[in-house]
Design an enzyme around this catalytic site. Sequence first.
Site, PDB file in Angstrom:
ATOM      1  N   ASP A  83     -63.596  78.886  72.721  1.00 43.31           N
ATOM      2  CA  ASP A  83     -62.244  78.532  73.191  1.00 43.31           C
ATOM      3  C   ASP A  83     -61.194  78.335  72.087  1.00 43.31           C
ATOM      4  O   ASP A  83     -61.445  77.613  71.117  1.00 43.31           O
ATOM      5  CB  ASP A  83     -62.247  77.193  73.933  1.00 43.31           C
ATOM      6  CG  ASP A  83     -63.382  77.016  74.896  1.00 43.31           C
ATOM      7  OD1 ASP A  83     -64.208  77.927  75.033  1.00 43.31           O
ATOM      8  OD2 ASP A  83     -63.451  75.937  75.500  1.00 43.31           O
ATOM      9  N   GLU A  89     -63.018  74.081  83.739  1.00 44.59           N
ATOM     10  CA  GLU A  89     -62.871  73.862  82.310  1.00 44.59           C
ATOM     11  C   GLU A  89     -61.477  74.302  81.855  1.00 44.59           C
ATOM     12  O   GLU A  89     -60.844  75.158  82.482  1.00 44.59           O
ATOM     13  CB  GLU A  89     -63.931  74.663  81.544  1.00 44.59           C
ATOM     14  CG  GLU A  89     -65.354  74.284  81.937  1.00 44.59           C
ATOM     15  CD  GLU A  89     -66.435  74.924  81.083  1.00 44.59           C
ATOM     16  OE1 GLU A  89     -67.337  74.202  80.662  1.00 44.59           O
ATOM     17  OE2 GLU A  89     -66.380  76.149  80.854  1.00 44.59           O
TER      18      GLU A  89
HETATM   19  C1  FRU Z   1     -65.399  76.139  77.721  1.00 40.85           C
HETATM   20  C2  FRU Z   1     -66.141  74.912  77.258  1.00 40.85           C
HETATM   21  C3  FRU Z   1     -65.284  73.667  77.376  1.00 40.85           C
HETATM   22  C4  FRU Z   1     -65.854  72.755  76.339  1.00 40.85           C
HETATM   23  C5  FRU Z   1     -66.241  73.719  75.256  1.00 40.85           C
HETATM   24  C6  FRU Z   1     -67.466  73.344  74.487  1.00 40.85           C
HETATM   25  O1  FRU Z   1     -65.815  77.310  77.100  1.00 40.85           O
HETATM   26  O2  FRU Z   1     -67.368  74.789  77.964  1.00 40.85           O
HETATM   27  O3  FRU Z   1     -65.271  73.109  78.672  1.00 40.85           O
HETATM   28  O4  FRU Z   1     -64.948  71.813  75.893  1.00 40.85           O
HETATM   29  O5  FRU Z   1     -66.450  74.971  75.876  1.00 40.85           O
HETATM   30  O6  FRU Z   1     -67.726  74.283  73.481  1.00 40.85           O
END
Ligand code: FRU
Length: 425
Positions: free
Chosen positions: A16, A190
């Site tokens: 992300d 998310e």
């Molecule tokens: C989305 C996610 C988020 C989290 C992060 C952890 O890809 O699962 O919800 O904060 O990645 O790496």
Amino acid sequence: MRPRYHYAPASNWLSDPNGLVHHDGEWHLFYQYNPQGEDWGHMSWGHAVSRDLAHWEELPVALRDDARHMIFSGSAVIDVANTAGFGANAMVALYTGAMTGEPPRQVQCIAASTDAGRTFAAYPGNPVLDLGLADFRDPNVFWHDASQRWIMVVALSADNSALIYGSANLKDWDRLSAISGAGAPGEVWECPLLIELPVAGGGTRWLFKVDVLQGGPGSGAIYLTGSFDGESFQPDGEGWKVADWGADFYAAIAWHEPRDAQGRPLWIGWMGNHAYQGRLPAKGWRGAMSLPRRIGLRKTAAGHVLCQEVVAEAAADLPELREYSGAVPIASHARMEGEDWRIVLEDGNGRAIDLMRQGGVLRARRMDESNPFLDAIRDVPLASHAPVELWLDAGSIEVMADDGAVSLTLQHCFSGETIDCRVEV
Ligand code: FRU
């Protein structure tokens, strides 16, 4: 082969985008990063900066995991008026602390930088928000001028809903309202984003985007449009729409500022998918960002639709494909005009992307004999005669149709500097 004009770290896992903020001429791109390897784990914030959105410089890891917690996704703001007391113009990162102890707990934390994001100090009063929950993550924060306070949208992932908080100082947060997932496809919310966008022709609406980890249409990025009065988000009642129809556009968030002459901000997404990212062949690094895209809304028969436009600077030197036969450069841009055509890209090793436009439908098919978990087929109805644009790079293809109302992002594992291309009309 590394991407030619997409950001990827020199080594290790990337996912992300986090902490997107523009400050003193620099576009900051923080991101989920494993400093220790190519698999998901030890999540920290990697960091890169760009002055032109085309060239990125990778900087040292900005926020590192420790024995107590990993640094999950979040956002960053420039605290111009020193509301938090870290100094005027401090860069404040707001992230989820994923506590590694038992029971697992996700809490919201802040850290401040007074050296342009090069180093951060965690706030000793962390966490700033703790509901005692295992799934409570990905705070996205912006300054809301009308109510003169910071607004945070954050996901209750296991509940498929989001909460909105307000704060005067980034440290004390009051719960204002909730956004319900009733009627939303898929599950496990998310990376929510709440942002005001211009509507072509005049006015603005608010966009609420969230990613669903499982069972969502397309890449999992879905959205509503509506209004926001500083307290709560009221959907327009047009239903959920899909922000990207491919398999690999996830966790996109925006640089809330600055905007272009039409009032459009930029956003960027992770070209990845948790369902198979860890199974992709190891190359020394794993994961890349999409191109930065301008986002705005357009009113159509389907209501307000999100329109994305690849930012011109990001692909400025890219060769334009005009001859669609034989070996074409793996890094190229094409503009497909007309109603009925098919373009097939193949690497001769059992990997292909087959794009077809016929009867008002765009069909995208990805095949990969070495990595069959990548096989995918997508049919997307098109609402206009607008040309379809393709951005091809080592590792990915981004497709835009209907003047940006349709976006489709796919990773691929093509080998070689060129790719075999054939067009059928
Ligand atoms: C989305 C996610 C988020 C989290 C992060 C952890 O890809 O699962 O919800 O904060 O990645 O790496």
